[in-house]
Design an enzyme around this catalytic site. Structure first.
Site, PDB file in Angstrom:
ATOM      1  N   ASP A   1       0.834  -1.207   0.000  1.00  0.00           N
ATOM      2  CA  ASP A   1       0.000   0.000   0.000  1.00  0.00           C
ATOM      3  C   ASP A   1       0.864   1.251   0.000  1.00  0.00           C
ATOM      4  O   ASP A   1       0.550   2.246  -0.656  1.00  0.00           O
ATOM      5  CB  ASP A   1      -0.911   0.010   1.229  1.00  0.00           C
TER       6      ASP A   1
ATOM      7  N   TYR B   1       2.195   1.926  -3.398  1.00  0.00           N
ATOM      8  CA  TYR B   1       1.095   2.410  -4.227  1.00  0.00           C
ATOM      9  C   TYR B   1       0.848   3.897  -3.937  1.00  0.00           C
ATOM     10  O   TYR B   1       0.733   4.725  -4.848  1.00  0.00           O
ATOM     11  CB  TYR B   1      -0.159   1.575  -3.947  1.00  0.00           C
TER      12      TYR B   1
ATOM     13  N   GLU C   1     -35.781 -16.026   9.680  1.00  0.00           N
ATOM     14  CA  GLU C   1     -34.494 -15.344   9.872  1.00  0.00           C
ATOM     15  C   GLU C   1     -34.702 -13.857   9.638  1.00  0.00           C
ATOM     16  O   GLU C   1     -35.659 -13.450   8.973  1.00  0.00           O
ATOM     17  CB  GLU C   1     -33.419 -15.906   8.917  1.00  0.00           C
TER      18      GLU C   1
ATOM     19  N   LYS D   1     -34.780 -10.075   8.304  1.00  0.00           N
ATOM     20  CA  LYS D   1     -34.748  -9.410   6.997  1.00  0.00           C
ATOM     21  C   LYS D   1     -33.799  -8.233   7.132  1.00  0.00           C
ATOM     22  O   LYS D   1     -34.040  -7.312   7.913  1.00  0.00           O
ATOM     23  CB  LYS D   1     -36.154  -8.941   6.616  1.00  0.00           C
TER      24      LYS D   1
ATOM     25  N   LYS E   1     -39.610 -18.724   5.522  1.00  0.00           N
ATOM     26  CA  LYS E   1     -39.432 -19.525   4.308  1.00  0.00           C
ATOM     27  C   LYS E   1     -39.803 -20.972   4.604  1.00  0.00           C
ATOM     28  O   LYS E   1     -39.323 -21.521   5.604  1.00  0.00           O
ATOM     29  CB  LYS E   1     -37.966 -19.488   3.849  1.00  0.00           C
TER      30      LYS E   1
ATOM     31  N   LYS F   1     -43.067  -7.672   8.422  1.00  0.00           N
ATOM     32  CA  LYS F   1     -42.428  -6.403   8.749  1.00  0.00           C
ATOM     33  C   LYS F   1     -42.528  -6.093  10.244  1.00  0.00           C
ATOM     34  O   LYS F   1     -43.469  -6.514  10.909  1.00  0.00           O
ATOM     35  CB  LYS F   1     -43.098  -5.268   7.951  1.00  0.00           C
TER      36      LYS F   1
ATOM     37  N   CYS G   1     -58.399  21.027 -11.462  1.00  0.00           N
ATOM     38  CA  CYS G   1     -57.067  20.426 -11.488  1.00  0.00           C
ATOM     39  C   CYS G   1     -56.020  21.538 -11.344  1.00  0.00           C
ATOM     40  O   CYS G   1     -56.061  22.511 -12.099  1.00  0.00           O
ATOM     41  CB  CYS G   1     -56.876  19.679 -12.802  1.00  0.00           C
TER      42      CYS G   1
ATOM     43  N   CYS H   1     -58.901  14.645 -12.427  1.00  0.00           N
ATOM     44  CA  CYS H   1     -58.832  15.704 -13.423  1.00  0.00           C
ATOM     45  C   CYS H   1     -59.469  15.182 -14.702  1.00  0.00           C
ATOM     46  O   CYS H   1     -59.250  14.038 -15.097  1.00  0.00           O
ATOM     47  CB  CYS H   1     -57.361  16.056 -13.663  1.00  0.00           C
TER      48      CYS H   1
HETATM   49  S1  IVH Z   1     -35.160 -14.250   0.724  1.00  0.00           S
HETATM   50  C1  IVH Z   1     -36.969 -15.644  -3.240  1.00  0.00           C
HETATM   51  N1  IVH Z   1     -34.096 -13.517   3.000  1.00  0.00           N
HETATM   52  O1  IVH Z   1     -35.817  -8.534   1.031  1.00  0.00           O
HETATM   53  C2  IVH Z   1     -36.772 -14.986  -1.947  1.00  0.00           C
HETATM   54  N2  IVH Z   1     -34.607 -11.822   1.415  1.00  0.00           N
HETATM   55  O2  IVH Z   1     -38.477  -7.639   0.286  1.00  0.00           O
HETATM   56  C3  IVH Z   1     -35.493 -14.253  -1.887  1.00  0.00           C
HETATM   57  N3  IVH Z   1     -33.979  -9.563   2.116  1.00  0.00           N
HETATM   58  O3  IVH Z   1     -35.394  -8.894  -2.419  1.00  0.00           O
HETATM   59  C4  IVH Z   1     -35.404 -13.352  -0.748  1.00  0.00           C
HETATM   60  N4  IVH Z   1     -33.119 -10.132   4.061  1.00  0.00           N
HETATM   61  O4  IVH Z   1     -33.391  -8.109  -0.967  1.00  0.00           O
HETATM   62  C5  IVH Z   1     -34.577 -13.099   1.812  1.00  0.00           C
HETATM   63  N5  IVH Z   1     -33.102 -13.022   5.038  1.00  0.00           N
HETATM   64  C6  IVH Z   1     -33.573 -12.615   3.858  1.00  0.00           C
HETATM   65  C7  IVH Z   1     -33.566 -11.258   3.480  1.00  0.00           C
HETATM   66  C8  IVH Z   1     -34.112 -10.894   2.238  1.00  0.00           C
HETATM   67  C9  IVH Z   1     -33.370  -9.137   3.221  1.00  0.00           C
HETATM   68  C10 IVH Z   1     -34.430  -8.688   1.002  1.00  0.00           C
HETATM   69  C11 IVH Z   1     -34.117  -9.161  -0.377  1.00  0.00           C
HETATM   70  C12 IVH Z   1     -35.447  -9.266  -1.079  1.00  0.00           C
HETATM   71  C13 IVH Z   1     -36.262  -8.324  -0.275  1.00  0.00           C
HETATM   72  C14 IVH Z   1     -37.737  -8.589  -0.387  1.00  0.00           C
END
Ligand code: IVH
Length: 689
Positions: free
Chosen positions: A40, A43, A123, A125, A298, A322, A416, A434
């Site tokens: 580094d 560089y 799991e 999100k 899932k 959510k 409008c 409108c």
């Molecule tokens: S599964 C076919 N798992 O949420 C299903 N998605 O709102 C594939 N995301 O497009 C998605 N955490 O970008 C999955 N543990 C998780 C996730 C996850 C975040 C996002 C992903 C998806 C979006 C849908």
């Protein structure tokens, strides 16, 4: 003694050129090939020497220097990558009821008896942006963003700089393996990045998700390299061999290959356990160093996942539950009336900017006239706003106790604001519209924006701002004008910030779209209530535009066969049907469509499934209780084999598949001479018996 002769400008320029070449080469070795050849420090000294020389050289010498672009010369834009397996989105659940419905729906689809188990993996999100990583023979060869789910952008060089993404997989892996997951930034890294950005008077990001997205979508990978991005793997795309038999098995395999997977996770048996997991993780949220916006559920068994398949863009076997919305108090400064693509007058709240769960909110939707009246929201009020995940912020209620004595209720306009024509409210509808149609500049501009948008004609280079300018300057008034832009090419080159290259790129992007698939074309028309899924169904059913048009003209009569055929298409109810029919009977709209047809070559819709089956192109109706398959699974399977599934029997029906207790449809089929099949006959016909 005189000082040693200074290097001439010419030799300095040559040294600079050499340095640039060297730096560019090391950038590629370091960022794209993960194989640096120098330290580094060495560089950095190359770069310092270049900067020194450039201070002496006339400025035009440094224009294309890495010292200006910071790193390897940026690509003009990202190349496109077609996803071999589409990248899907997820449906949302907000309540316990939604979760229970999700589980029931799946059990019903799979025809599971009460005694049979259904395992579901839960799991977190991750609130980031999804990315697909392709490994061939264990080596990372390509990375792409989600894009529209079918085609994303090639961000390989950028992804190579993300340290917790393995460039080489650990242990043995299938020859081809696409790992999908989320790129994200921790809250601490986000705060540090924003502090550094502020110090440099650079762009401040609103939240970690935006910071991650902005960092990944840099044309210059050396910028990405300096951003603290991280990755969690949670799904697969194309694979040359199965990795596991369950979703949980995929998680374990991914961890073994060197990926981080979202934590915590649990495999549970029913909706009550899902709710408990959701609540538990929600409680832990402040201690988790990155943002989560819910829990993803899932179906664990991959064989079940395969049977469940997809509905338009989301899998049936998964849902995002959510987290509850975040709220904050602020002041409503103004109510602006926006005119939508289809003429709906939508009140938009302008708020004193407020931080709502990590996002600065300054706008919120107020939906319509009734909503404002019901909540008695007035300009100047203190209000509670909320946002949940990626949905548009909303005003929950006003705080009348903080209101000044002279405040008055909001008067909803009767004309409008864009074209001053009358705005009417149709009985039984909440929307005020409108009456200007395409003569209203606001509607016309929104229509044009929709027309060129990603899921429609997808014309790069025609952003919202340009569309507005072209409209105002009368260069583009109707969609077809876009295809006549070549006549303005010379004039366009003289626009500020434009040149030969941008104009020729735009012309090429437009020419590439002269040939368009029917489903995209229908979607692009912007017919009220016709989204991508409905557009596909119409394209599939009517096959060509002339046929769609003649049928919609015949369907003006609500008792006609044409109208009954239209509402027999799955998911097209009478209200949507009326919007479609009125669009195709509006002379103004049809003139715009004729104009377009003269410019375009519209291709019949080609379904993804190409294999021929005995039921390809046939119209099938299911009725009664099926013993072997759930109704939804039967429909999905028929569609996957190329059949059209309709909701009611008509003279176009090829087969009525009748289960137990079939009712009036049997009678109708007998009257029309439609062939009736038992469930077993049907399974034998499609080769599934
Ligand atoms: S599964 C076919 N798992 O949420 C299903 N998605 O709102 C594939 N995301 O497009 C998605 N955490 O970008 C999955 N543990 C998780 C996730 C996850 C975040 C996002 C992903 C998806 C979006 C849908």
């Amino acid at each position: 003694m005189s000082p040693p002769p200074k290097k001439s400008v010419k030799s300095l320029a040559m040294e600079a050129a050499l340095l640039r070449e060297q730096i560019a080469r090391h950038d590629i070795l370091y960022h794209q090939q993960d194989a640096p050849e120098i330290s580094d420090a060495d560089y950095d000294s190359l770069r310092r020497r270049l900067e020194e020389i450039e201070k002496i050289l006339p400025p035009e010498n440094s224009l294309f220097s890495p010292s200006q672009t910071v790193g390897a010369k940026p690509a003009a834009a990202f190349a496109k990558v077609r996803h071999r397996v589409p990248m899907l989105s997820l449906g949302n659940a907000f309540s316990g009821e939604d979760v229970a419905d999700f589980v029931d729906r799946i059990r019903k689809f799979l025809n599971l008896s009460a005694a049979e188990n259904l395992e579901i993996l839960a799991e977190p999100k991750i609130d980031g942006l999804s990315c697909s990583l392709r490994y061939e023979n264990g080596k990372l060869v390509q990375a792409a963003t989600r894009g529209d789910g079918e085609e994303g952008e090639d961000v390989t060089a950028n992804i190579m700089t993300v340290s917790d993404i393995p460039k080489t997989l650990q242990g043995s892996a299938p020859d081809i393996l696409e790992v999908r997951g989320e790129i994200y930034m921790t809250r601490a890294d986000f705060d540090a990045l924003n502090a550094a950005q502020a110090a440099a008077e650079d762009k401040i990001f609103a939240n970690p998700r935006n910071a991650a997205a902005g960092s990944l979508r840099q044309l210059d990978p050396t910028i990405t390299a300096r951003r603290p991005l991280k990755f969690f793997g949670y799904a697969l795309g194309e694979t040359s061999a199965p990795l596991a038999e369950t979703q949980d098995g995929i998680r374990r395999a991914l961890a073994q290959l060197g990926f981080n997977v979202p934590q915590p996770a649990a495999t549970v048996q029913d909706a009550a356990e899902l709710m408990a997991f959701h609540e538990n993780v929600y409680g832990q949220r402040p201690d988790i160093p990155y943002d989560l916006d819910g829990i993803v559920y899932k179906v664990n068994d991959l064989d079940f996942q395969r049977r469940l398949g997809f509905i338009s863009r989301a899998p049936r076997w998964s849902i995002a539950h959510k987290f509850p919305a975040e709220q904050a108090e602020t002041v409503l400064e103004n109510i602006e009336i926006q005119v939508s693509r289809t003429g709906t007058l939508t009140p938009v709240a302008h708020l004193k900017p407020v931080n709502v769960g990590g996002v600065i909110v300054s706008r919120a939707t107020l939906h319509n006239q009734d909503e404002i009246a019901r909540k008695d929201v007035r300009i100047g009020d203190h209000v509670i706003v909320q946002r949940a995940g990626d949905v548009i912020p909303q005003i929950v209620r006003s705080l009348p106790e903080k209101r000044s004595a002279n405040s008055t209720p909001f008067a909803f306009p009767q004309t409008c604001p864009a074209c001053q024509r009358p705005a009417l409210r149709i009985e039984d509808e909440a929307a005020t519209r409108c009456t200007g149609g395409l003569l209203c500049p606001a509607q016309a501009v929104e229509r044009l924006k929709h027309f060129v948008s990603r899921l429609a004609f997808d014309i790069e280079g025609l952003g919202d701002k340009i569309i507005r300018e072209f409209y105002d300057e009368e260069i583009v008034r109707l969609p077809a004008d876009i295809f006549r832009l070549a006549a303005h090419a010379e004039a366009l080159k003289t626009r500020e910030g434009w040149g030969d290259l941008s104009v020729s790129n735009l012309m090429a992007a437009i020419e590439a779209r002269r040939s368009i698939a029917l489903d995209r074309f229908i979607y692009a028309l912007g017919i009220r209530q016709v989204g991508q899924a409905t557009a596909k169904k119409l394209a599939l059913h009517y096959e060509t535009l002339p046929r769609l048009r003649t049928d919609m003209q015949a369907a003006m009569d609500g008792d006609s066969a044409a109208f009954l055929n239209l509402i027999a298409i799955d998911d097209i109810g009478p209200a949507v049907a009326r919007d479609i029919v009125s669009f195709f009977n509006d002379p103004q709209q049809m003139a715009a469509v004729d104009d377009l047809c003269a410019e375009l070559d519209i291709q019949p819709y080609v379904r993804l499934q190409t294999s021929e089956s005995p039921v390809t192109g046939k119209t099938v109706v299911f009725t009664g209780k099926l013993a072997r398959l759930g109704r939804e699974e039967a429909k999905a399977q028929a569609e996957a084999l190329g059949a059209k599934v309709a909701g009611s029997v008509s003279k176009n029906t090829d087969y009525l598949v009748a289960g137990e207790d079939a009712g009036s449809k049997m009678k109708k089929a007998a009257e029309l001479g439609v062939m009736v099949l038992s469930e077993d006959d049907w399974l034998a016909l499609i080769g599934a018996a």
